[in-house]
Motif scaffolding. Structure first.
Motif, PDB file in Angstrom:
ATOM      1  N   SER A  34      -1.928   5.278   9.072  1.00 16.61           N
ATOM      2  CA  SER A  34      -3.255   4.754   8.740  1.00 16.61           C
ATOM      3  C   SER A  34      -4.017   4.283   9.965  1.00 16.61           C
ATOM      4  O   SER A  34      -3.432   3.772  10.926  1.00 16.61           O
ATOM      5  CB  SER A  34      -3.125   3.606   7.740  1.00 16.61           C
ATOM      6  OG  SER A  34      -4.397   3.272   7.243  1.00 16.61           O
ATOM      7  N   HIS A  36      -6.537   1.939   9.649  1.00 14.54           N
ATOM      8  CA  HIS A  36      -6.721   0.493   9.469  1.00 14.54           C
ATOM      9  C   HIS A  36      -5.719  -0.048   8.453  1.00 14.54           C
ATOM     10  O   HIS A  36      -5.288   0.674   7.556  1.00 14.54           O
ATOM     11  CB  HIS A  36      -8.135   0.177   8.975  1.00 14.54           C
ATOM     12  CG  HIS A  36      -9.206   0.629   9.906  1.00 14.54           C
ATOM     13  ND1 HIS A  36      -9.381   0.087  11.153  1.00 14.54           N
ATOM     14  CD2 HIS A  36     -10.153   1.595   9.774  1.00 14.54           C
ATOM     15  CE1 HIS A  36     -10.394   0.687  11.757  1.00 14.54           C
ATOM     16  NE2 HIS A  36     -10.871   1.619  10.953  1.00 14.54           N
ATOM     17  N   THR A  42     -10.860  -1.642   2.455  1.00 15.48           N
ATOM     18  CA  THR A  42     -11.949  -1.923   1.502  1.00 15.48           C
ATOM     19  C   THR A  42     -11.583  -3.064   0.556  1.00 15.48           C
ATOM     20  O   THR A  42     -12.374  -3.973   0.306  1.00 15.48           O
ATOM     21  CB  THR A  42     -12.269  -0.651   0.678  1.00 15.48           C
ATOM     22  OG1 THR A  42     -12.471   0.434   1.578  1.00 15.48           O
ATOM     23  CG2 THR A  42     -13.510  -0.844  -0.171  1.00 15.48           C
ATOM     24  N   LEU A  49     -10.961  -8.084  -9.344  1.00 18.25           N
ATOM     25  CA  LEU A  49     -11.061  -8.296 -10.802  1.00 18.25           C
ATOM     26  C   LEU A  49     -10.721  -7.012 -11.551  1.00 18.25           C
ATOM     27  O   LEU A  49     -11.214  -5.937 -11.197  1.00 18.25           O
ATOM     28  CB  LEU A  49     -12.495  -8.726 -11.160  1.00 18.25           C
ATOM     29  CG  LEU A  49     -12.767  -8.951 -12.649  1.00 18.25           C
ATOM     30  CD1 LEU A  49     -12.039 -10.204 -13.147  1.00 18.25           C
ATOM     31  CD2 LEU A  49     -14.265  -9.069 -12.922  1.00 18.25           C
ATOM     32  N   VAL A 172      -5.818  10.079  11.395  1.00 20.16           N
ATOM     33  CA  VAL A 172      -5.525  11.502  11.188  1.00 20.16           C
ATOM     34  C   VAL A 172      -6.847  12.254  11.332  1.00 20.16           C
ATOM     35  O   VAL A 172      -7.800  11.981  10.599  1.00 20.16           O
ATOM     36  CB  VAL A 172      -4.914  11.732   9.780  1.00 20.16           C
ATOM     37  CG1 VAL A 172      -4.733  13.211   9.501  1.00 20.16           C
ATOM     38  CG2 VAL A 172      -3.591  10.983   9.635  1.00 20.16           C
TER      39      VAL A 172
END
Ligand code: FAD
Length: 273
Positions: A34, A36, A42, A49, A172
């Motif tokens: 990954s 991040h 996100t 919720l 990537v």
């Protein structure tokens, strides 16, 4: 030798997928690759919720299947001895509207899933409106969960590593780079970035901006219709939202949006001023 799976992405979908794969197939080798990680995904900005939204023309049967599976999974976690670590709370949620005629409207299929879902009649709506500076005429109520990604993502990452998972911190550039590598399966969990990574133009951003404020006296969620402002309590702060800007890739906070969120939420819950 055990099969080797690469999961691209370390957001809520990537981490959940990676841990589920480990649990379903003992001995499986899983590597998360990954760009991040939490707290820069996100979900880290969201309140977490459980409540289907931004649904557009998604078929009702799919919304019902996905939302009820998620609800059942969260319920299982809530009943487990890990509930305190994963950042789960069960909270009342009021979705209120100034539009009339809500009492007769057919409710979507997914409203069968949460606890105590009911339609708020105009009399009850008026009482609820007196808590705010709005003129609500109707709405719905249910009891739902917040599963806070700021707690849940580190929990999943720890579980993944304890299960023997490996992590690579890299972007990537193309799926071609996996050719000739030692992976049997590559799972794309790049979220909205699938638009760029695999050129899937049907995946589009919906820009959300929120404010986090200190208001430890707020214990219920208040949502203004499907697309208006919202107030959702988390363990350490309260999330004020929000925007739903389709096609907007900007990830920087916009001061005009902050102002509009603040003003809208103060109208909804005047004590926030
Ligand atoms: C303000 C806001 C509030 C929200 N509130 C809620 C809520 O209350 N409840 C709810 O259910 N949902 C909410 N959502 C939606 C929810 O947060 C997202 O749907 C969810 O976090 C998406 O998770 P994901 O894992 O698919 O994507 P992401 O979290 O975006 O993760 C994608 C991962 O892929 C990685 N990646 C991407 N491209 C590459 C690449 N080329 N190479 C390597 N790695 C790559 C990224 O670095 C990241 O780790 C909210 C969203 C916003 C913006």
């Amino acid at each position: 030798m055990a099969p080797h799976v690469a999961v691209i992405g370390a957001g809520i979908i990537g981490l959940s997928t990676a841990v589920l794969a480990q649990e379903k197939i003992p001995g499986l080798q899983v590597t998360i690759i990954s760009e991040h990680f939490s707290p820069h995904t996100t979900g880290d900005g969201s309140a977490g919720l459980w409540m289907p939204y931004c649904l557009k023309d998604t078929p009702q049967n799919k919304i019902l299947r996905w939302s009820s599976k998620t609800y059942d999974h969260i319920l299982k976690l809530w009943k487990s001895n890990e509930a305190g670590d994963v950042g789960i709370s069960l909270i009342p949620v009021y979705k209120l509207t100034e539009k009339s005629g809500g009492e007769d409207m057919e409710q979507p299929e997914w409203t069968k899933v949460p606890l105590a879902h009911h339609i708020i009649n105009s009399h009850q709506a008026q009482k609820l409106a007196s808590l705010s500076d709005s003129k609500f005429t109707g709405g719905t109520h249910c009891i739902s969960f917040t599963l806070e990604p700021t707690y849940f993502l580190p929990y999943l990452m720890q579980k993944f590593k304890v299960n023997g998972g490996k992590v690579l911190h890299q972007k990537v550039e193309s799926l071609q780079q996996f050719c000739g590598q030692n992976y049997d399966v590559v799972i794309n969990c790049t979220g909205v970035q699938a638009h760029n990574l695999v050129g899937d133009k049907s995946v589009q951003p919906v820009r959300g901006q929120v404010l986090r404020v200190n208001a430890p006296w707020v214990f219920h969620a208040a949502l203004e219709g499907n697309e208006g402002n919202y107030i959702i309590p988390n363990k350490d702060n309260v999330i004020l939202g929000g925007t739903q800007q389709e096609g907007n890739w900007n990830t920087k906070p916009d001061p005009a949006d902050s102002m509009s969120i603040h003003n809208g939420c103060c109208k909804l819950m005047p004590g926030l001023k």
